[in-house]
Design a protein around this motif. Structure first.
Motif, PDB file in Angstrom:
ATOM      1  N   SER A 132       0.847  -1.207   0.001  1.00  0.00           N
ATOM      2  CA  SER A 132      -0.193   0.007  -0.122  1.00  0.00           C
ATOM      3  C   SER A 132       0.705   1.161  -0.033  1.00  0.00           C
ATOM      4  O   SER A 132       2.022   1.112   0.099  1.00  0.00           O
ATOM      5  CB  SER A 132      -0.883   0.015   1.488  1.00  0.00           C
ATOM      6  OG  SER A 132      -0.086   0.564   2.384  1.00  0.00           O
ATOM      7  N   ASN A 133       0.418   2.257  -0.202  1.00  0.00           N
ATOM      8  CA  ASN A 133       0.960   3.687   0.210  1.00  0.00           C
ATOM      9  C   ASN A 133       1.464   3.649   1.768  1.00  0.00           C
ATOM     10  O   ASN A 133       0.776   2.824   2.586  1.00  0.00           O
ATOM     11  CB  ASN A 133      -0.098   4.508  -0.004  1.00  0.00           C
ATOM     12  CG  ASN A 133      -1.163   4.810   0.675  1.00  0.00           C
ATOM     13  OD1 ASN A 133      -1.997   3.685   0.713  1.00  0.00           O
ATOM     14  ND2 ASN A 133      -1.625   5.820   1.274  1.00  0.00           N
ATOM     15  N   VAL A 134       2.341   4.577   1.993  1.00  0.00           N
ATOM     16  CA  VAL A 134       2.716   4.790   3.037  1.00  0.00           C
ATOM     17  C   VAL A 134       2.069   6.043   4.120  1.00  0.00           C
ATOM     18  O   VAL A 134       1.880   7.076   3.434  1.00  0.00           O
ATOM     19  CB  VAL A 134       4.314   4.927   3.238  1.00  0.00           C
ATOM     20  CG1 VAL A 134       4.728   5.286   4.870  1.00  0.00           C
ATOM     21  CG2 VAL A 134       4.936   3.657   2.648  1.00  0.00           C
ATOM     22  N   ILE A 135       1.617   5.920   5.293  1.00  0.00           N
ATOM     23  CA  ILE A 135       1.018   6.985   5.788  1.00  0.00           C
ATOM     24  C   ILE A 135       1.682   7.166   7.354  1.00  0.00           C
ATOM     25  O   ILE A 135       2.639   6.331   7.733  1.00  0.00           O
ATOM     26  CB  ILE A 135      -0.291   6.593   6.223  1.00  0.00           C
ATOM     27  CG1 ILE A 135      -0.527   5.368   7.185  1.00  0.00           C
ATOM     28  CG2 ILE A 135      -1.356   6.384   5.245  1.00  0.00           C
ATOM     29  CD1 ILE A 135      -1.995   5.123   7.946  1.00  0.00           C
ATOM     30  N   ILE A 136       1.566   8.327   7.744  1.00  0.00           N
ATOM     31  CA  ILE A 136       2.151   8.694   9.156  1.00  0.00           C
ATOM     32  C   ILE A 136       1.189   9.044   9.762  1.00  0.00           C
ATOM     33  O   ILE A 136       0.138   9.850   9.509  1.00  0.00           O
ATOM     34  CB  ILE A 136       3.459   9.686   8.800  1.00  0.00           C
ATOM     35  CG1 ILE A 136       4.377   9.195   8.002  1.00  0.00           C
ATOM     36  CG2 ILE A 136       3.578  10.478  10.376  1.00  0.00           C
ATOM     37  CD1 ILE A 136       5.445  10.012   8.149  1.00  0.00           C
ATOM     38  N   SER A 137       1.078   8.644  11.310  1.00  0.00           N
ATOM     39  CA  SER A 137      -0.067   9.068  12.235  1.00  0.00           C
ATOM     40  C   SER A 137       0.168  10.268  12.945  1.00  0.00           C
ATOM     41  O   SER A 137       1.439  10.933  12.585  1.00  0.00           O
ATOM     42  CB  SER A 137       0.108   7.760  13.204  1.00  0.00           C
ATOM     43  OG  SER A 137       1.245   8.200  14.238  1.00  0.00           O
TER      44      SER A 137
END
Length: 189
Positions: free
Chosen positions: A177-182
């Protein structure tokens, strides 16, 4: 009375026709994720501070092949999902900690957290989202839990955040998937 029955039946048929035309969403086969929220619950156990942290991410997947079974007979422990493989864990978590910026006094940056045990990380497996192997678009949320204590590496006031991505079950190489940051959270407050 016949008049009401006649038009009620027509309205019912029209309503059924409109709802049966609902078009399925068209998502890519590679999972797409988004950060939703962090849920943090703290408690004390005989002087040990414990934070239970849940990362909640949204997902969309065009072919619905998300999650890995915990049943070893299912094939979800066969390569490429076998222990030691980069795809063993389908929920990948990178822990980032806030530290003083050595180049700018009074400023802070985030860097990789170094666990006291080499090779340890917070990544894990989430279970299959769909109970069958039909290729169908899926959308929803994954809630992934972790526990932090003040016993060893973490102290009250430590600020952390997470970088996350997931893998699907596509063979021979799973789709990333794409990468996310919390968002940031402060531990033990």
């Amino acid at each position: 009375m016949n008049y009401m029955l006649k038009y009620s039946l027509a309205c019912l048929l029209l309503l059924l026709a409109l709802t049966s035309c609902r078009k399925e969403p068209n998502y890519p086969d590679e999972p797409q994720i988004s950060f939703k929220r962090i849920e943090r619950f703290d408690h004390d156990a005989d002087g040990l501070q414990i934070d239970s942290v849940f990362l909640v991410i949204g997902f969309q997947d065009g072919d619905g092949n998300l999650g890995l079974s915990t049943d070893k007979a299912s094939g979800d422990y066969d390569p490429p999902f076998n222990p030691g493989s980069p795809y063993q864990h389908n929920f990948k978590v990178r822990l980032l900690e806030r530290v003083p910026d050595p180049n700018n006094p009074g400023e802070f940056i985030f860097q990789d957290f170094e666990f006291p045990v080499e090779g340890f990380d917070l990544s894990g497996r989430f279970p299959r989202i769909s109970s069958d192997d039909r290729a169908e678009p899926l959308e929803g949320e994954i809630r992934f839990g972790m526990i932090f204590t003040n016993e060893a590496a973490f102290e009250p006031g430590d600020v952390i955040k997470f970088e996350v991505y997931i893998y699907d079950r596509t063979l021979p190489v799973p789709n990333k998937s794409n990468v996310i940051i919390s968002d940031e959270i402060t531990l033990f407050e």
